[in-house]
Write a protein that holds these residues in place. Structure first.
Motif, PDB file in Angstrom:
ATOM      1  N   PHE A   1       4.019   9.399  -6.203  1.00  0.00           N
ATOM      2  CA  PHE A   1       4.212   9.118  -7.616  1.00  0.00           C
ATOM      3  C   PHE A   1       5.570   9.623  -8.098  1.00  0.00           C
ATOM      4  N   CYS A   2       6.566   9.601  -7.231  1.00  0.00           N
ATOM      5  CA  CYS A   2       7.924   9.913  -7.662  1.00  0.00           C
ATOM      6  C   CYS A   2       8.417   8.781  -8.566  1.00  0.00           C
ATOM      7  N   SER A   3       9.571   8.944  -9.161  1.00  0.00           N
ATOM      8  CA  SER A   3      10.055   7.951 -10.119  1.00  0.00           C
ATOM      9  C   SER A   3      10.253   6.586  -9.466  1.00  0.00           C
ATOM     10  N   ASP A   4      10.723   6.558  -8.219  1.00  0.00           N
ATOM     11  CA  ASP A   4      10.946   5.278  -7.558  1.00  0.00           C
ATOM     12  C   ASP A   4       9.631   4.588  -7.230  1.00  0.00           C
ATOM     13  N   CYS A   5       8.640   5.350  -6.808  1.00  0.00           N
ATOM     14  CA  CYS A   5       7.345   4.741  -6.514  1.00  0.00           C
ATOM     15  C   CYS A   5       6.639   4.292  -7.789  1.00  0.00           C
ATOM     16  N   ARG A   6       6.813   5.028  -8.870  1.00  0.00           N
ATOM     17  CA  ARG A   6       6.230   4.588 -10.142  1.00  0.00           C
ATOM     18  C   ARG A   6       6.812   3.235 -10.546  1.00  0.00           C
ATOM     19  N   THR A   7       8.120   3.081 -10.368  1.00  0.00           N
ATOM     20  CA  THR A   7       8.751   1.792 -10.641  1.00  0.00           C
ATOM     21  C   THR A   7       8.222   0.720  -9.696  1.00  0.00           C
ATOM     22  N   GLY A   8       8.029   1.094  -8.431  1.00  0.00           N
ATOM     23  CA  GLY A   8       7.493   0.154  -7.468  1.00  0.00           C
ATOM     24  C   GLY A   8       6.096  -0.314  -7.823  1.00  0.00           C
ATOM     25  N   TYR A   9       5.253   0.608  -8.285  1.00  0.00           N
ATOM     26  CA  TYR A   9       3.905   0.217  -8.703  1.00  0.00           C
ATOM     27  C   TYR A   9       3.971  -0.755  -9.886  1.00  0.00           C
ATOM     28  N   ALA A  10       4.900  -0.510 -10.806  1.00  0.00           N
ATOM     29  CA  ALA A  10       5.048  -1.412 -11.953  1.00  0.00           C
ATOM     30  C   ALA A  10       5.372  -2.825 -11.487  1.00  0.00           C
ATOM     31  N   GLY A  11       6.169  -2.923 -10.421  1.00  0.00           N
ATOM     32  CA  GLY A  11       6.485  -4.228  -9.862  1.00  0.00           C
ATOM     33  C   GLY A  11       5.276  -4.928  -9.259  1.00  0.00           C
ATOM     34  N   GLN A  12       4.236  -4.170  -8.977  1.00  0.00           N
ATOM     35  CA  GLN A  12       2.981  -4.744  -8.487  1.00  0.00           C
ATOM     36  C   GLN A  12       1.963  -4.941  -9.610  1.00  0.00           C
ATOM     37  N   GLY A  13       2.420  -4.785 -10.848  1.00  0.00           N
ATOM     38  CA  GLY A  13       1.532  -4.985 -11.990  1.00  0.00           C
ATOM     39  C   GLY A  13       0.671  -3.793 -12.328  1.00  0.00           C
ATOM     40  N   LEU A  14       1.038  -2.611 -11.829  1.00  0.00           N
ATOM     41  CA  LEU A  14       0.238  -1.412 -12.061  1.00  0.00           C
ATOM     42  C   LEU A  14       0.918  -0.493 -13.061  1.00  0.00           C
ATOM     43  N   ASP A  15       0.135   0.195 -13.844  1.00  0.00           N
ATOM     44  CA  ASP A  15       0.617   1.292 -14.671  1.00  0.00           C
ATOM     45  C   ASP A  15       0.453   2.576 -13.860  1.00  0.00           C
ATOM     46  N   ALA A  16       1.560   3.256 -13.596  1.00  0.00           N
ATOM     47  CA  ALA A  16       1.528   4.403 -12.689  1.00  0.00           C
ATOM     48  C   ALA A  16       0.624   5.513 -13.202  1.00  0.00           C
ATOM     49  N   ASP A  17       0.611   5.734 -14.526  1.00  0.00           N
ATOM     50  CA  ASP A  17      -0.254   6.788 -15.068  1.00  0.00           C
ATOM     51  C   ASP A  17      -1.727   6.428 -14.909  1.00  0.00           C
TER      52      ASP A  17
ATOM     53  N   HIS B   1      16.172  19.881  -1.326  1.00  0.00           N
ATOM     54  CA  HIS B   1      16.293  18.758  -2.258  1.00  0.00           C
ATOM     55  C   HIS B   1      14.882  18.275  -2.617  1.00  0.00           C
ATOM     56  N   PRO B   2      14.163  19.043  -3.429  1.00  0.00           N
ATOM     57  CA  PRO B   2      12.752  18.731  -3.684  1.00  0.00           C
ATOM     58  C   PRO B   2      12.532  17.356  -4.283  1.00  0.00           C
ATOM     59  N   GLU B   3      13.531  16.824  -4.964  1.00  0.00           N
ATOM     60  CA  GLU B   3      13.359  15.504  -5.574  1.00  0.00           C
ATOM     61  C   GLU B   3      13.244  14.389  -4.543  1.00  0.00           C
ATOM     62  N   THR B   4      13.536  14.687  -3.269  1.00  0.00           N
ATOM     63  CA  THR B   4      13.431  13.670  -2.220  1.00  0.00           C
ATOM     64  C   THR B   4      12.018  13.521  -1.675  1.00  0.00           C
ATOM     65  N   SER B   5      11.119  14.406  -2.044  1.00  0.00           N
ATOM     66  CA  SER B   5       9.812  14.479  -1.395  1.00  0.00           C
ATOM     67  C   SER B   5       8.776  13.573  -2.038  1.00  0.00           C
ATOM     68  N   VAL B   6       7.772  13.207  -1.237  1.00  0.00           N
ATOM     69  CA  VAL B   6       6.576  12.540  -1.754  1.00  0.00           C
ATOM     70  C   VAL B   6       5.904  13.451  -2.778  1.00  0.00           C
ATOM     71  N   VAL B   7       5.451  12.865  -3.877  1.00  0.00           N
ATOM     72  CA  VAL B   7       4.733  13.581  -4.936  1.00  0.00           C
ATOM     73  C   VAL B   7       3.347  12.962  -5.059  1.00  0.00           C
ATOM     74  N   ASN B   8       2.294  13.757  -4.891  1.00  0.00           N
ATOM     75  CA  ASN B   8       0.946  13.170  -4.935  1.00  0.00           C
ATOM     76  C   ASN B   8       0.453  12.993  -6.368  1.00  0.00           C
ATOM     77  N   ALA B   9      -0.770  12.517  -6.508  1.00  0.00           N
ATOM     78  CA  ALA B   9      -1.314  12.191  -7.823  1.00  0.00           C
ATOM     79  C   ALA B   9      -1.523  13.414  -8.706  1.00  0.00           C
ATOM     80  N   TYR B  10      -1.458  14.591  -8.134  1.00  0.00           N
ATOM     81  CA  TYR B  10      -1.623  15.827  -8.894  1.00  0.00           C
ATOM     82  C   TYR B  10      -0.287  16.469  -9.238  1.00  0.00           C
ATOM     83  N   GLY B  11       0.800  15.853  -8.804  1.00  0.00           N
ATOM     84  CA  GLY B  11       2.128  16.404  -9.053  1.00  0.00           C
ATOM     85  C   GLY B  11       2.613  17.356  -7.978  1.00  0.00           C
TER      86      GLY B  11
END
Length: 393
Positions: free
Chosen positions: A198-214, A117-127
């Motif tokens: 940088f998975c989809s859930d963490c990107r959303t989490g960063y947005a909640g901290q005022g960050l743009d994930a990209d 289930h690769p979608e469950t894994s941590v994804v680093n800044a390089y993908g």
């Protein structure tokens, strides 16, 4: 000082002398693996084998079919110990030898889950995905880990407590595979950046901290570029993270990760206590630096001691390391267990255990953990026995 030795069920199952041999070390307790990651382990005293290859992360007992019915993420059963319930068989033998048995549960470290289930894994800044590291921000992963903690911790009512390992973020360091990552020196701070997800859930989490994930991803990659060029210094500590990423970005990423880890730990401990009832002790394998990830998860000392009954802290090494790990827990109520590797071939120093344990006690440790009674050589175990006999006088 109460001492417990780590064991795998396969150290005991099929060896009628194993339980008595462990009891003769002078320990009062065994911390017995109920859920563990893939590994290859020696069994140097077993009458029938010398190597066990645990091919994937698995539970060492029959998982509850009803609990996991219809769920994509579920624990895998082991197939390398010839026993209907290897954990229960080993625990009973140890209990019969007069030892208290606590379960040992590895949570967010599972390469097979990441492969299937690769979608469950941590994804680093390089993908790049880290298949060994489930992302604990993902709701499905969190639900799986909490239920696994409750099921694996409480086995048949014969255990007096549990120790939860990897109950938090796992990241860049794998600590199992044949790693080929030493060509570029990555310090403590760079490893933090390589562990940011940088998975989809963490990107959303960063947005909640005022960050743009990209933008954050670009900043992480830029901060790491000197390391890849061979000109970066191996920065250590949180100040090193701030130097690489900038204080504001660093603080925002840490707020997200601390929030996720804390709520997972709270949920897991609550689930274990609900399954076990009163009098069941829950400890976390921990590191008092909240930004760190791995088997000993980063925690805040005050928070974790409010949530759990105590911690198990890595204390192998010199006095400075013990002071660093034990210092934040000095004077706090609860179990503070100093974990010492007692396998010489794995960097342990059983010959100095008496002195090292006394030093840990002077810093506030009130229990000992010995890693690992099944892996240690006969001379190493003899040194442990001597040290514990002297500490008990």
């Amino acid at each position: 000082m109460r001492a417990s030795a780590f064991l795998y069920p396969w150290d005991v199952v099929g060896d009628p002398d194993a339980a008595a041999r462990v009891a003769d070390l002078g320990v009062q307790q065994v911390t017995l693996a109920a859920a563990y990651h893939s590994t290859r382990a020696l069994t140097p005293r077993h009458p029938g084998r010398r190597i066990v290859t645990a091919e994937h992360a698995a539970v060492l007992y029959p998982p509850d079919a009803a609990r996991w019915a219809g769920r994509r993420l579920r624990p895998y059963a082991q197939s390398w110990v010839a026993s209907g319930d290897a954990y229960a068989e080993a625990a009973q033998a140890l209990t019969d030898a007069g030892l208290e048995v606590h379960s040992w549960v590895v949570l967010a470290h599972n390469s097979r889950m990441g492969a299937e289930h690769p979608e469950t894994s941590v994804v680093n800044a390089y993908g790049d995905r880290y298949p060994w590291a489930p992302c604990i921000a993902r709701p499905e992963v969190r639900a799986y880990l909490v239920d696994l903690a409750a099921e694996a911790a409480v086995r048949g009512g014969i255990t007096g407590g549990t120790e939860l390992e990897s109950c938090g973020w796992y990241g860049f360091a794998h600590l199992h595979a044949h790693d080929k990552i030493a060509g570029v020196g990555l310090g403590d701070a760079a490893q933090y950046l390589m562990s940011l997800c940088f998975c989809s859930d963490c990107r959303t989490g960063y947005a909640g901290q005022g960050l743009d994930a990209d933008e954050l991803r670009r900043a992480v990659r830029a901060a790491l570029e000197p390391a890849w060029a061979g000109s970066g210094s191996p920065d250590a500590g949180w100040s090193g993270v701030e130097k690489l990423l900038g204080p504001d970005l660093a603080a925002a990423t840490l707020r997200w990760r601390v929030q996720v880890a804390r709520t997972l730990q709270e949920s897991a401990v609550e689930a274990v206590r609900a399954a076990a009832g009163t009098g069941f002790q829950v400890l976390l394998h921990a590191d008092p630096a909240p930004y760190r990830s791995g088997a000993n998860v980063g925690v805040d000392a005050q928070h974790v001691m409010d949530v759990a009954d105590g911690v198990v802290l890595p204390c192998t090494g010199g006095d400075t390391q013990r002071e660093t790990y034990l210092g934040p827990f000095a004077g706090r109520q609860g179990v503070v267990a100093a974990n010492f590797t007692v396998v010489s071939g794995m960097g342990g120093s059983p010959a100095t255990l008496e002195r090292d344990a006394a030093h840990a006690a002077s810093l506030g440790a009130n229990q000992l953990r010995l890693y690992h009674a099944g892996l240690a050589s006969a001379p190493d175990l003899a040194a442990v026995t001597e040290a514990l006999s002297r500490l008990g006088r």
